[in-house]
Design an enzyme around this catalytic site. Structure first.
Site, PDB file in Angstrom:
ATOM      1  N   GLU A  70      -3.717  34.612 -18.408  1.00 11.63           N
ATOM      2  CA  GLU A  70      -3.443  34.996 -20.425  1.00 11.63           C
ATOM      3  C   GLU A  70      -2.501  36.302 -20.818  1.00 11.63           C
ATOM      4  O   GLU A  70      -2.824  37.008 -19.004  1.00 11.63           O
ATOM      5  CB  GLU A  70      -4.756  35.127 -21.011  1.00 11.63           C
ATOM      6  CG  GLU A  70      -5.788  34.014 -21.153  1.00 11.63           C
ATOM      7  CD  GLU A  70      -6.852  34.418 -21.917  1.00 11.63           C
ATOM      8  OE1 GLU A  70      -7.068  33.524 -22.388  1.00 11.63           O
ATOM      9  OE2 GLU A  70      -7.414  35.746 -22.238  1.00 11.63           O
TER      10      GLU A  70
ATOM     11  N   CYS B 123     -13.293  36.880 -27.639  1.00 14.67           N
ATOM     12  CA  CYS B 123     -11.767  36.706 -27.038  1.00 14.67           C
ATOM     13  C   CYS B 123     -12.121  35.264 -26.957  1.00 14.67           C
ATOM     14  O   CYS B 123     -12.366  34.346 -27.243  1.00 14.67           O
ATOM     15  CB  CYS B 123     -12.099  36.418 -25.435  1.00 14.67           C
ATOM     16  SG  CYS B 123     -13.917  37.783 -25.014  1.00 14.67           S
TER      17      CYS B 123
END
Length: 239
Positions: free
Chosen positions: A155, A93
């Site tokens: 995000e 990630c």
């Protein structure tokens, strides 16, 4: 970008590798329709004060790497990570950076380039073992998650699947542990996390993917129909 001295002084205890990445890496700022609106340091993008006061939203990606047995590779984030240390999450990630190769929109190439870069950085997987054309973008989600009183995430996250048998050489600055899991084993991990057993914690973005998409997509992967699951038009706003 110059390092703000006050911020450096305030974070003198931060791990040196993570500090360098926080100030040198420039994340891509986007609006809620995923249009690029600027760039800012990883440090600023992850300060909850800035996220809340300026609604800073940055582009991210989450890679789900499966082996040929269709087992998913999980990683535990290192203890020195600034946000969400020692939590378990999907394979890799991170963020595409504000650089030409990672801003390419065509066929989501910028995000794929970033994913390939970070698989090498975090897990020691060379680019030739995870070819760009093997990444399958399946969806996008927008979420916000505090890590502690100071840090957090806001995000617009691209969710990528890839199936490859690879050798792993985890970078201890990024990764504390790794393991492959079947669907059934992942369900056990989730149960333990929910029960607070064995100290297992899951990242908020991974949990959102698990709760909303993962098992359905995993079924498609096993059936060889993964392309049918892709929806890159919708931006899923999740909490």
């Amino acid at each position: 970008m110059a390092k703000p001295n006050a911020d450096v002084d305030a974070d003198a205890s931060m791990d040196e590798v993570q500090k360098r990445l926080m100030f040198e890496d420039e994340c891509i700022l986007v609006d809620e329709q995923d249009k690029v609106v600027g760039h800012q340091s990883k440090y600023i993008c992850h300060l909850m004060e800035k996220i809340e006061s300026e609604n800073l939203l940055h582009r991210a990606f989450s890679v789900f790497l499966f082996n040929s047995k269709h087992e998913l590779l999980l990683q535990q984030r290192s203890a020195t990570k600034v946000t969400f240390p020692l939590v378990w999450t999907n394979t890799c990630c991170s963020h595409p950076l504000y650089r030409e190769s990672e801003l390419i929109d065509d066929n989501f190439l910028g995000v794929k380039n970033a994913a390939q870069r970070k698989l090498l950085d975090e897990l020691g997987i060379p680019a030739e073992d995870v070819p760009i054309d093997q990444f399958v973008p399946l969806g996008r989600m927008l979420y916000k998650a505090p890590s502690d009183g100071k840090w957090g995430e806001h995000e617009l996250d691209y969710l990528l699947f890839i199936v490859r048998d690879v050798k792993l050489f985890p970078n201890p600055d990024e990764v504390a542990d790794v393991k492959y899991v079947s669907k059934e084993q992942l369900e056990e991990v989730i149960k333990k996390a929910d029960a607070g057993e064995d100290g297992i914690k899951l990242s908020p973005w991974f949990r959102l993917v698990v709760d909303n998409f993962l098992m359905k997509w995993w079924d498609h992967l096993e059936k060889g129909t993964l392309a049918e699951a892709a929806d890159m038009e919708t931006i899923h706003r999740l909490k």
